[in-house]
Design a protein around this motif. Sequence first.
Motif, PDB file in Angstrom:
ATOM      1  N   GLU A  65      10.771  -8.554 -17.639  1.00 20.66           N
ATOM      2  CA  GLU A  65      10.363  -8.987 -16.359  1.00 20.66           C
ATOM      3  C   GLU A  65      10.507  -7.740 -15.280  1.00 20.66           C
ATOM      4  OE1 GLU A  65      10.269 -13.480 -15.592  1.00 20.66           O
ATOM      5  OE2 GLU A  65      12.089 -12.928 -16.062  1.00 20.66           O
ATOM      6  N   GLY A  66       9.585  -7.442 -14.527  1.00 17.81           N
ATOM      7  CA  GLY A  66       9.495  -6.485 -13.338  1.00 17.81           C
ATOM      8  C   GLY A  66       8.339  -5.913 -12.891  1.00 17.81           C
ATOM      9  N   LEU A  67       8.548  -4.783 -12.217  1.00 19.39           N
ATOM     10  CA  LEU A  67       7.383  -3.952 -11.615  1.00 19.39           C
ATOM     11  C   LEU A  67       6.418  -3.913 -12.542  1.00 19.39           C
ATOM     12  CD1 LEU A  67       6.258  -2.529  -9.114  1.00 19.39           C
ATOM     13  CD2 LEU A  67       7.200  -0.640  -9.801  1.00 19.39           C
ATOM     14  N   ASN A  68       5.191  -4.172 -12.503  1.00 22.36           N
ATOM     15  CA  ASN A  68       4.223  -4.178 -13.107  1.00 22.36           C
ATOM     16  C   ASN A  68       3.001  -2.961 -12.848  1.00 22.36           C
ATOM     17  OD1 ASN A  68       0.885  -5.032 -14.022  1.00 22.36           O
ATOM     18  ND2 ASN A  68       2.343  -4.951 -15.825  1.00 22.36           N
ATOM     19  N   HIS A  69       2.728  -3.157 -11.554  1.00 18.79           N
ATOM     20  CA  HIS A  69       1.751  -2.110 -10.745  1.00 18.79           C
ATOM     21  C   HIS A  69       1.992  -2.202  -9.372  1.00 18.79           C
ATOM     22  CE1 HIS A  69      -0.340  -5.947 -10.672  1.00 18.79           C
ATOM     23  NE2 HIS A  69      -1.006  -5.491  -9.583  1.00 18.79           N
ATOM     24  N   VAL A  70       1.337  -0.996  -8.678  1.00 18.13           N
ATOM     25  CA  VAL A  70       1.104  -0.894  -7.191  1.00 18.13           C
ATOM     26  C   VAL A  70      -0.195  -0.854  -7.044  1.00 18.13           C
ATOM     27  CG1 VAL A  70       1.663   0.444  -5.061  1.00 18.13           C
ATOM     28  CG2 VAL A  70       3.446   0.310  -6.898  1.00 18.13           C
ATOM     29  N   ALA A  71      -0.923  -1.847  -6.019  1.00 15.15           N
ATOM     30  CA  ALA A  71      -2.119  -1.941  -5.706  1.00 15.15           C
ATOM     31  C   ALA A  71      -2.259  -1.211  -4.389  1.00 15.15           C
ATOM     32  CB  ALA A  71      -2.575  -3.296  -5.867  1.00 15.15           C
ATOM     33  N   PHE A  72      -3.505  -0.521  -4.418  1.00 10.54           N
ATOM     34  CA  PHE A  72      -3.954  -0.132  -3.130  1.00 10.54           C
ATOM     35  C   PHE A  72      -5.626  -0.409  -2.959  1.00 10.54           C
ATOM     36  CE2 PHE A  72      -1.047   3.106  -5.003  1.00 10.54           C
ATOM     37  CZ  PHE A  72      -0.389   3.505  -3.712  1.00 10.54           C
ATOM     38  N   GLU A  73      -5.939  -0.890  -1.776  1.00  5.94           N
ATOM     39  CA  GLU A  73      -6.932  -1.192  -1.310  1.00  5.94           C
ATOM     40  C   GLU A  73      -7.965  -0.037  -0.952  1.00  5.94           C
ATOM     41  OE1 GLU A  73      -9.485  -3.912   2.116  1.00  5.94           O
ATOM     42  OE2 GLU A  73      -7.380  -4.035   1.871  1.00  5.94           O
ATOM     43  N   VAL A  74      -9.140  -0.168  -1.585  1.00  9.00           N
ATOM     44  CA  VAL A  74     -10.040   1.091  -1.252  1.00  9.00           C
ATOM     45  C   VAL A  74     -11.260   0.470  -0.673  1.00  9.00           C
ATOM     46  CG1 VAL A  74      -9.019   2.527  -3.189  1.00  9.00           C
ATOM     47  CG2 VAL A  74     -11.069   1.086  -3.584  1.00  9.00           C
ATOM     48  N   ASP A  75     -12.146   1.277  -0.088  1.00  8.40           N
ATOM     49  CA  ASP A  75     -13.184   0.823   0.587  1.00  8.40           C
ATOM     50  C   ASP A  75     -14.468   1.072  -0.506  1.00  8.40           C
ATOM     51  OD1 ASP A  75     -13.547   3.674   0.191  1.00  8.40           O
ATOM     52  OD2 ASP A  75     -14.485   3.984   2.235  1.00  8.40           O
ATOM     53  N   ASP A  76     -14.402   1.386  -1.368  1.00 11.03           N
ATOM     54  CA  ASP A  76     -15.526   1.571  -2.455  1.00 11.03           C
ATOM     55  C   ASP A  76     -14.851   1.881  -3.787  1.00 11.03           C
ATOM     56  OD1 ASP A  76     -17.706   2.103  -4.126  1.00 11.03           O
ATOM     57  OD2 ASP A  76     -18.896   2.867  -2.402  1.00 11.03           O
ATOM     58  N   ILE A  77     -14.958   0.819  -4.518  1.00 10.70           N
ATOM     59  CA  ILE A  77     -14.096   0.972  -5.655  1.00 10.70           C
ATOM     60  C   ILE A  77     -14.939   1.902  -6.846  1.00 10.70           C
ATOM     61  CG2 ILE A  77     -14.911  -1.099  -7.069  1.00 10.70           C
ATOM     62  CD1 ILE A  77     -11.900  -1.573  -7.911  1.00 10.70           C
TER      63      ILE A  77
END
Length: 134
Positions: free
Chosen positions: A74-86
């Motif tokens: 168990e643990g860190l899986n990902h870091v997510a960034f919001e983008v304006d146009d995927i």
Amino acid sequence: MKVIKIDHIGIAVKSALDASKIYTKSLGMHADEEILEGKKLKVVMIDAGGTRIELLEDLDPEGTISKFIEKRGEGLNHVAFEVDDIYETVKQLKNEGYRVTSDPSQGANNTIVTFIHPKDANGVMIELVERRKD
């Protein structure tokens, strides 16, 4: 393409209910649960005051989160960034030689998501998130 902010930090867990207790009961944060049927995931989003913690519980013993936990724990899986146009972001990344693990698809909380392969990001999986405007 523009990154707006860190959207959330994803943590792979065996039990979202058990894992959420430290955040909700001990630290007093608010949590919302959602089942992503198509991805066979239980997602608990915890509001951490501007950034969110996403607890990911696999409902499929052969799913990607189950395999992640089996391999790394168990643990860190990902870091997510919001983008304006995927879609534009994915196009640009591919043109620059980065591997995107899948086409953008439905994510939690009315979003469209995809991931950059961790081997292309110093061992950290990066999720790209676009909030739907409808």
